[in-house]
Design a protein around this motif. Structure first.
Motif, PDB file in Angstrom:
ATOM      1  N   ASN A   1      -3.667   3.094   5.095  1.00 13.71           N
ATOM      2  CA  ASN A   1      -3.151   3.387   3.755  1.00 13.71           C
ATOM      3  C   ASN A   1      -4.225   3.214   2.688  1.00 13.71           C
ATOM      4  OD1 ASN A   1      -0.595   3.948   4.745  1.00 13.71           O
ATOM      5  ND2 ASN A   1       0.223   1.908   4.304  1.00 13.71           N
TER       6      ASN A   1
ATOM      7  N   LEU B   1       1.935   1.977  -3.522  1.00 13.10           N
ATOM      8  CA  LEU B   1       0.862   2.521  -4.354  1.00 13.10           C
ATOM      9  C   LEU B   1       0.618   3.993  -4.044  1.00 13.10           C
ATOM     10  CD1 LEU B   1      -1.302   2.272  -6.470  1.00 13.10           C
ATOM     11  CD2 LEU B   1      -2.814   1.211  -4.765  1.00 13.10           C
ATOM     12  N   LEU B   2       0.725   4.369  -2.783  1.00 13.22           N
ATOM     13  CA  LEU B   2       0.578   5.781  -2.415  1.00 13.22           C
ATOM     14  C   LEU B   2       1.621   6.640  -3.142  1.00 13.22           C
ATOM     15  CD1 LEU B   2      -0.165   5.561   1.424  1.00 13.22           C
ATOM     16  CD2 LEU B   2      -1.677   6.477  -0.353  1.00 13.22           C
TER      17      LEU B   2
ATOM     18  N   THR C   1      -6.455   6.182   2.521  1.00 11.38           N
ATOM     19  CA  THR C   1      -5.807   7.293   1.819  1.00 11.38           C
ATOM     20  C   THR C   1      -5.759   7.043   0.316  1.00 11.38           C
ATOM     21  OG1 THR C   1      -4.414   7.688   3.765  1.00 11.38           O
ATOM     22  CG2 THR C   1      -3.737   8.729   1.710  1.00 11.38           C
ATOM     23  N   ILE C   2      -5.509   5.803  -0.073  1.00  9.41           N
ATOM     24  CA  ILE C   2      -5.467   5.449  -1.497  1.00  9.41           C
ATOM     25  C   ILE C   2      -6.808   5.731  -2.167  1.00  9.41           C
ATOM     26  CG2 ILE C   2      -5.392   3.482  -3.096  1.00  9.41           C
ATOM     27  CD1 ILE C   2      -3.217   2.299  -1.213  1.00  9.41           C
TER      28      ILE C   2
ATOM     29  N   THR D   1      -7.520   9.424  -2.390  1.00 11.06           N
ATOM     30  CA  THR D   1      -6.704  10.048  -3.438  1.00 11.06           C
ATOM     31  C   THR D   1      -7.298   9.787  -4.815  1.00 11.06           C
ATOM     32  OG1 THR D   1      -4.696   9.786  -2.098  1.00 11.06           O
ATOM     33  CG2 THR D   1      -4.399  10.182  -4.452  1.00 11.06           C
TER      34      THR D   1
ATOM     35  N   THR E   1       0.817  -1.214   0.000  1.00  8.46           N
ATOM     36  CA  THR E   1       0.000   0.000   0.000  1.00  8.46           C
ATOM     37  C   THR E   1       0.854   1.268   0.000  1.00  8.46           C
ATOM     38  OG1 THR E   1      -0.181  -0.308   2.401  1.00  8.46           O
ATOM     39  CG2 THR E   1      -2.066  -0.980   1.061  1.00  8.46           C
TER      40      THR E   1
ATOM     41  N   LEU F   1       0.771   6.969  -6.841  1.00 10.26           N
ATOM     42  CA  LEU F   1      -0.307   7.922  -7.111  1.00 10.26           C
ATOM     43  C   LEU F   1       0.168   9.368  -7.078  1.00 10.26           C
ATOM     44  CD1 LEU F   1      -3.222   6.232  -5.145  1.00 10.26           C
ATOM     45  CD2 LEU F   1      -3.107   6.591  -7.623  1.00 10.26           C
TER      46      LEU F   1
END
Length: 274
Positions: A169, A115-116, A172-173, A176, A112, A119
């Motif tokens: 996370n 991935l953050l 947040t993903i 976003t 995760t 992004l």
């Protein structure tokens, strides 16, 4: 009547008829009046109906974005399409008669936190902003990283701590993604236990996977137009081998089963949103 008066009268009559003819010719043949003589007065709607060309049935254009880890990347599929390529071909191109543009930004081994960071990249952000549908797998490497890092002293507390970080996370993903694209439906594909066949049915591992899936489902449900798609049962209940030779990733059959499950959710959501 005197002869000169007769000629004068004849001349006047000729001039009158000659003038009338000239007037008639110019009235009916000049540009200023040609439209009045060549067409009937039609309403605007009728004229538009005749002037407009008939609409041709053009294929819909669908932009699909894949995010996450190796499952969305399609590792283990000999065709190198994975579930996302299968869904694109079977559902969008065949069933929906759409022209598909597929951007797959998934990277093998991603957690995760990876991935953050992904992004934050401009290319990925632009792709997400333009997407009509977004498909996402993430979390498997977070979970099985606990197994790898604490193999000799596995304890529930390690999974509980990592799950808390994972869900934070994931929240947040999703936020976003939704901030970049408020409208595109998000399909989050859940985790499955790849060890159930190789190491037998270990209840503890299955329970941990179920626990993480429940947390994912709850987090996804808090996001607008986001759907959690479960797939753990597909691998747990099948008598066929659905894993690649690495005994971790799905093979062609495994990805196709995942794709069919996703398509069923796509159809259900499309019917509900009509």
């Amino acid at each position: 009547m005197k002869r000169w008066m007769k000629w004068l009268l004849i001349t006047l009559i000729l001039l009158i008829f000659s003038g009338a003819g000239t007037f008639t010719y110019f009235y009916f043949n000049t540009d200023s009046h040609s439209e009045q003589t060549n067409s009937l007065p039609l309403s605007d709607n009728i004229q538009e109906a005749f002037q407009e060309e008939p609409d041709l049935d053009e294929p819909k254009e669908i932009r699909i974005v894949g995010l996450g880890d190796s499952l969305t990347k399609g590792v283990g599929d000999q065709a190198k399409e994975g579930y996302i390529g299968y869904v694109s071909d079977k559902y969008f191109e065949k069933d929906q008669d759409a022209t598909v543009t597929l951007k797959n930004y998934a990277i093998t081994g991603s957690e995760t936190e990876d991935l953050l960071k992904r992004l934050e990249q401009e290319t990925v952000r632009n792709g997400v902003q333009k997407a009509d549908y977004i498909f996402l797998t993430i979390g498997g490497n977070d979970l099985f990283g606990v197994v790898k890092n604490h193999f000799m002293d596995l304890d529930q507390q390690f999974f509980t701590l990592q799950k808390k970080i994972y869900l934070e996370n994931l929240t947040t993903i999703l936020a976003t993604i939704r901030n970049l694209n408020p409208d595109a439906p998000i399909y989050f594909i859940g985790l499955f236990n790849p060890f159930s066949k190789a190491f037998g049915d270990i209840p503890e591992i299955n329970e941990i996977v179920d626990d993480w899936n429940q947390g994912s489902r709850s987090t996804v449900s808090d996001t607008t137009d986001a759907t959690f798609v479960p797939v753990a049962d597909l691998f747990l209940e099948s008598e066929e081998n659905l894993l690649y030779e690495d005994a971790f990733h799905p093979n062609n059959d495994g990805y196709h089963l995942m794709g069919d499950r996703i398509v069923s959710y796509l159809k259900e959501n499309n019917v509900a949103n009509r």
